[in-house]
Scaffold this active site. Structure first.
Site, PDB file in Angstrom:
ATOM      1  N   LEU A  57     -46.689  11.760  12.346  1.00 20.21           N
ATOM      2  CA  LEU A  57     -45.302  11.484  12.007  1.00 20.21           C
ATOM      3  C   LEU A  57     -45.299  10.255  11.111  1.00 20.21           C
ATOM      4  CD1 LEU A  57     -42.496  12.659  12.687  1.00 20.21           C
ATOM      5  CD2 LEU A  57     -42.341  11.028  14.571  1.00 20.21           C
ATOM      6  N   ASP A  58     -44.568  10.331  10.004  1.00 19.08           N
ATOM      7  CA  ASP A  58     -44.568   9.241   9.037  1.00 19.08           C
ATOM      8  C   ASP A  58     -44.108   7.930   9.673  1.00 19.08           C
ATOM      9  OD1 ASP A  58     -45.321  11.138   7.209  1.00 19.08           O
ATOM     10  OD2 ASP A  58     -43.351  11.281   6.244  1.00 19.08           O
ATOM     11  N   ARG A  59     -44.636   6.839   9.154  1.00 20.36           N
ATOM     12  CA  ARG A  59     -44.322   5.515   9.709  1.00 20.36           C
ATOM     13  C   ARG A  59     -42.821   5.242   9.796  1.00 20.36           C
ATOM     14  NH1 ARG A  59     -47.586  -0.012   8.290  1.00 20.36           N
ATOM     15  NH2 ARG A  59     -46.445  -1.398   9.672  1.00 20.36           N
ATOM     16  N   ALA A  61     -40.378   7.308  10.113  1.00 20.46           N
ATOM     17  CA  ALA A  61     -39.669   8.336  10.876  1.00 20.46           C
ATOM     18  C   ALA A  61     -39.761   8.041  12.370  1.00 20.46           C
ATOM     19  CB  ALA A  61     -40.252   9.712  10.569  1.00 20.46           C
ATOM     20  N   ARG A 162     -39.428  15.102   3.426  1.00 17.03           N
ATOM     21  CA  ARG A 162     -38.950  14.069   2.513  1.00 17.03           C
ATOM     22  C   ARG A 162     -38.969  14.555   1.061  1.00 17.03           C
ATOM     23  NH1 ARG A 162     -42.517   8.986   4.377  1.00 17.03           N
ATOM     24  NH2 ARG A 162     -41.221   7.896   2.819  1.00 17.03           N
TER      25      ARG A 162
END
Length: 238
Positions: A57-59, A61, A162
């Protein structure tokens, strides 16, 4: 960090924004927080803890993240991701009004070499990876010209949601890397701590050690309520 589910070798947490999932020794990360939780819970200070990470999971998010306590569980969970049997639903706030109430977006994506970003490319690009998501418009906020979407991922490419949103003119709130103009949440001088309006809302998976389907829903962080209250928007994010 909030523990949402812990049963045998399976742990699901509600990841906060601004925290890396994994990091080199000495740098704060979600993995380190979970290992600290395990050591305290099991009274095993100093013990080496295995923690499998079957997805990312992206930083910036937030939301549901799944971890495994031993190799066999990690392998079985990873296989579910590879076979696309995992249910992955996200909530996001994007700039602009989506013309349809629901639909699917299909693209080909590459991770830009040496950079922490993705691009959409043609299908014949040598490194292109197919990306597919399905979306549903939950609400449109005319006061701020932004839309609340529920997204279900079929694939899990780098920055997929994104870039697929931004490439169509609907960047996620706070995601200045992909062209956003609107802030989201508390603002920090250190942009690595900044949140974007992307939340892993629900994960559905088969328990790796028994034949049981598990579904976990991650509560929203205060940024969502603050957004609604700040702009007096008629929406209760529950």
């Amino acid at each position: 960090m909030e523990i949402l589910y812990h049963d045998g070798p399976v742990i699901v947490v509600n990841k906060p924004a601004g925290l890396q999932v994994q990091a080199p020794p000495g740098i704060d990360s979600l993995v380190n927080h979970i290992k600290t939780y395990i050591r305290q819970k099991e009274h095993c200070e100093g013990k080496n803890i295995y923690l499998g990470v079957p997805h990312r999971l992206d930083r910036p998010a937030t939301g549901c993240m799944l971890f495994a306590r031993h190799v066999r569980a990690a392998q079985r969970l990873s296989l579910q991701f590879q076979m696309r049997t995992i249910i992955k639903k996200y909530w996001t706030l994007v700039e602009g009004r989506i013309p349809d109430t629901a639909g699917s977006w299909e693209d080909f994506i590459i991770k830009v070499p040496g950079e922490a970003r993705a691009e959409i490319v043609s299908a014949d690009h040598t490194e292109a990876r197919w990306a597919l998501l399905h979306y549903k418009v939950m609400h449109f906020f005319p006061e701020k010209n932004c839309s609340w979407l529920e997204i279900e991922l079929e694939t899990g490419r780098t920055h997929q949601i994104r870039i697929q949103c931004a490439s169509r003119g609907f960047p996620i709130l706070g995601d200045f890397q992909y062209g956003a103009k609107m802030n989201f949440g508390q603002q920090f001088s250190d942009k690595r701590l900044q949140a974007i309006a992307l939340h892993s809302r629900k994960l559905g998976f088969r328990h790796p050690m028994r034949d049981e389907m598990i579904e976990i829903t991650a509560p929203l962080f205060p940024e969502w309520t603050d957004f609604s209250e700040k702009f007096c928007l008629p929406c209760d994010f529950t």
